[in-house]
Design an enzyme around this catalytic site. Structure first.
Site, PDB file in Angstrom:
ATOM      1  N   MET A  36     -32.269  -1.293 -43.681  1.00 53.90           N
ATOM      2  CA  MET A  36     -30.910  -1.832 -43.791  1.00 53.90           C
ATOM      3  C   MET A  36     -30.059  -1.404 -42.593  1.00 53.90           C
ATOM      4  O   MET A  36     -28.830  -1.484 -42.626  1.00 53.90           O
ATOM      5  CB  MET A  36     -30.250  -1.394 -45.102  1.00 53.90           C
ATOM      6  CG  MET A  36     -30.915  -1.982 -46.328  1.00 53.90           C
ATOM      7  SD  MET A  36     -29.824  -2.122 -47.767  1.00 53.90           S
ATOM      8  CE  MET A  36     -29.362  -0.417 -48.015  1.00 53.90           C
ATOM      9  N   GLY A  37     -30.731  -0.961 -41.528  1.00 55.09           N
ATOM     10  CA  GLY A  37     -30.010  -0.620 -40.315  1.00 55.09           C
ATOM     11  C   GLY A  37     -29.383   0.759 -40.352  1.00 55.09           C
ATOM     12  O   GLY A  37     -29.731   1.602 -41.170  1.00 55.09           O
ATOM     13  N   GLY A  42     -35.510   9.229 -39.083  1.00 56.60           N
ATOM     14  CA  GLY A  42     -36.443   8.884 -40.146  1.00 56.60           C
ATOM     15  C   GLY A  42     -37.033   7.498 -39.934  1.00 56.60           C
ATOM     16  O   GLY A  42     -38.251   7.292 -40.041  1.00 56.60           O
ATOM     17  N   HIS A  43     -36.168   6.542 -39.606  1.00 53.47           N
ATOM     18  CA  HIS A  43     -36.662   5.193 -39.293  1.00 53.47           C
ATOM     19  C   HIS A  43     -37.544   5.220 -38.044  1.00 53.47           C
ATOM     20  O   HIS A  43     -38.565   4.529 -37.977  1.00 53.47           O
ATOM     21  CB  HIS A  43     -35.488   4.240 -39.060  1.00 53.47           C
ATOM     22  CG  HIS A  43     -34.594   4.064 -40.240  1.00 53.47           C
ATOM     23  ND1 HIS A  43     -33.322   4.580 -40.300  1.00 53.47           N
ATOM     24  CD2 HIS A  43     -34.779   3.422 -41.426  1.00 53.47           C
ATOM     25  CE1 HIS A  43     -32.751   4.266 -41.443  1.00 53.47           C
ATOM     26  NE2 HIS A  43     -33.624   3.564 -42.161  1.00 53.47           N
ATOM     27  N   GLN A  67     -29.248  -5.796 -53.942  1.00 50.43           N
ATOM     28  CA  GLN A  67     -29.680  -4.496 -54.461  1.00 50.43           C
ATOM     29  C   GLN A  67     -28.516  -3.539 -54.655  1.00 50.43           C
ATOM     30  O   GLN A  67     -28.715  -2.384 -55.029  1.00 50.43           O
ATOM     31  CB  GLN A  67     -30.739  -3.867 -53.545  1.00 50.43           C
ATOM     32  CG  GLN A  67     -30.248  -3.387 -52.193  1.00 50.43           C
ATOM     33  CD  GLN A  67     -31.395  -2.921 -51.321  1.00 50.43           C
ATOM     34  OE1 GLN A  67     -32.239  -3.722 -50.890  1.00 50.43           O
ATOM     35  NE2 GLN A  67     -31.453  -1.627 -51.035  1.00 50.43           N
ATOM     36  N   GLY A 153     -40.458   5.200 -46.029  1.00 51.47           N
ATOM     37  CA  GLY A 153     -40.262   6.637 -46.094  1.00 51.47           C
ATOM     38  C   GLY A 153     -40.322   7.138 -47.526  1.00 51.47           C
ATOM     39  O   GLY A 153     -39.843   6.478 -48.460  1.00 51.47           O
ATOM     40  N   LYS A 155     -38.665   9.523 -48.771  1.00 55.41           N
ATOM     41  CA  LYS A 155     -37.405  10.035 -49.319  1.00 55.41           C
ATOM     42  C   LYS A 155     -37.040   9.255 -50.578  1.00 55.41           C
ATOM     43  O   LYS A 155     -36.567   9.831 -51.555  1.00 55.41           O
ATOM     44  CB  LYS A 155     -36.267   9.944 -48.300  1.00 55.41           C
ATOM     45  CG  LYS A 155     -34.971  10.592 -48.822  1.00 55.41           C
ATOM     46  CD  LYS A 155     -33.896  10.619 -47.767  1.00 55.41           C
ATOM     47  CE  LYS A 155     -33.298   9.249 -47.576  1.00 55.41           C
ATOM     48  NZ  LYS A 155     -32.496   8.831 -48.773  1.00 55.41           N
ATOM     49  N   GLN A 159     -39.005   4.043 -54.752  1.00 58.16           N
ATOM     50  CA  GLN A 159     -39.141   2.747 -54.091  1.00 58.16           C
ATOM     51  C   GLN A 159     -40.569   2.522 -53.619  1.00 58.16           C
ATOM     52  O   GLN A 159     -41.123   1.426 -53.764  1.00 58.16           O
ATOM     53  CB  GLN A 159     -38.181   2.669 -52.904  1.00 58.16           C
ATOM     54  CG  GLN A 159     -38.316   1.406 -52.082  1.00 58.16           C
ATOM     55  CD  GLN A 159     -37.279   1.332 -50.977  1.00 58.16           C
ATOM     56  OE1 GLN A 159     -36.203   0.772 -51.153  1.00 58.16           O
ATOM     57  NE2 GLN A 159     -37.591   1.908 -49.830  1.00 58.16           N
ATOM     58  N   ARG A 193     -26.582   7.260 -45.311  1.00 55.93           N
ATOM     59  CA  ARG A 193     -25.368   7.598 -46.046  1.00 55.93           C
ATOM     60  C   ARG A 193     -24.852   9.010 -45.750  1.00 55.93           C
ATOM     61  O   ARG A 193     -23.764   9.363 -46.191  1.00 55.93           O
ATOM     62  CB  ARG A 193     -25.593   7.420 -47.545  1.00 55.93           C
ATOM     63  CG  ARG A 193     -25.715   5.956 -47.990  1.00 55.93           C
ATOM     64  CD  ARG A 193     -25.819   5.844 -49.503  1.00 55.93           C
ATOM     65  NE  ARG A 193     -25.651   4.480 -49.970  1.00 55.93           N
ATOM     66  CZ  ARG A 193     -26.659   3.656 -50.257  1.00 55.93           C
ATOM     67  NH1 ARG A 193     -27.902   4.069 -50.104  1.00 55.93           N
ATOM     68  NH2 ARG A 193     -26.421   2.417 -50.684  1.00 55.93           N
TER      69      ARG A 193
END
Length: 301
Positions: A36-37, A42-43, A67, A153, A155, A159, A193
């Site tokens: 989601m940008g 991490g990405h 979502q 990931g 985290k 998901q 976040r």
């Protein structure tokens, strides 16, 4: 690096690349990283793995509205397209798919992919409908791109479990690759976040990773400690922080996300377990987890 905004253009590009590879007598492997940008290290770790193991790397950047629930942070979710594209280029991404909401959902969607049971607890309990939105958009993206491998990931381990279930149940021809949590030097799990956190909130949020590390160490050193004791200690640690508001502290089998007998010693549990946390600091909800084998060894994949 190409930046593509339309589904048809993306499909045309991938079709040409696959045709060119076939003419050379080889099958094109495509690594895909959906995001989601507001990208961070991490990405970047996911993109590095995709780059290492595939001929072509596709990154999607799309803040998926379906979502997000009422009152959640859809409108204020952090965005920085220029920085995202710079990171993508640095990591050797071949294609960035950057669609609009209108492109992804040209009409109100009447079809959703729903994974039952695995979505009823953890974040699914406090964010009803969230995972229906995740599985639907990931299903659409997998259908558009048809990747060889897709990287997520750990985290958000729930998901990962949900997407794996969807892929298995619906026979998607893709390998789901779970990747380790990437943390700041002080232990805080990287998240887009995190930018919401004030200085004191961020300092107190370190209790999440600290509590997980302590739980791991205790399971390793005390073979008689029960999971109920582990859960109670984590809860006590977090509640000691005045800005913390616990959503859940759960210990479950992984990836089934089914309950375990918390009365027995942790080392007697068969299979892998996850200790998962969701805690709000101010208005910012953070998640973290650790995956453990029966011997208390951290599992990274």
């Amino acid at each position: 690096m190409m930046v593509i905004h339309q589904v048809d253009e993306l499909r045309t590009y991938l079709k040409k690349e696959r045709f060119s590879a076939a003419k050379e007598g080889r099958e094109l492997s495509v690594g895909f990283v959906p995001t989601m940008g507001f990208l961070h290290d991490g990405h970047a770790s996911l993109l590095k793995q995709a780059r290492e193991h595939n001929d072509l790397v596709v990154l999607s950047i799309f803040v998926n509205p379906i979502q997000f629930g009422p009152g959640e942070d859809l409108d204020r979710y952090p965005r920085d397209e220029e920085r995202d594209l710079a990171l993508a280029k640095r990591e050797g991404v071949d294609v960035v798919f950057l669609p609009s909401v209108q492109e992804m959902y040209p009409n109100p969607t009447k079809t959703k992919i729903v994974v039952s049971e695995l979505t009823s607890g953890l974040c699914g309990a406090s964010r009803p409908g969230h995972f229906d939105g995740v599985t639907t958009v990931v299903g659409k993206l997998l259908h558009m791109i048809n990747p060889t491998r897709t990287y997520f990931g750990l985290k958000d381990a729930q998901q990962v479990a949900v997407i794996r279930q969807m892929v298995d149940d619906l026979n998607f021809d893709v390998e789901i690759i779970p990747c380790p949590i990437i943390r700041e030097s002080d232990g805080l799990a990287l998240s887009s976040r995190n930018v919401y956190l004030g200085a004191e909130e961020r300092e107190q949020a370190l209790i999440l990773s600290k509590s997980l590390r302590e739980a791991e160490a205790r399971i390793r050193s005390d073979r008689s400690v029960s999971l109920s004791e582990i859960r109670a200690k984590i809860t006590e640690n977090i509640n000691y922080k005045p800005l913390a508001e616990i959503d859940y502290v759960d210990i479950l089998q992984f990836p089934a996300l089914t309950p375990v007998d918390e009365s027995v010693p942790a080392t007697q549990i068969k299979g892998e377990i996850i200790i998962a946390l969701a805690v709000k600091f101010g208005k910012t909800r953070l998640i973290d987890n650790i995956l453990l084998s029966p011997e208390g060894v951290v599992i990274h994949v």
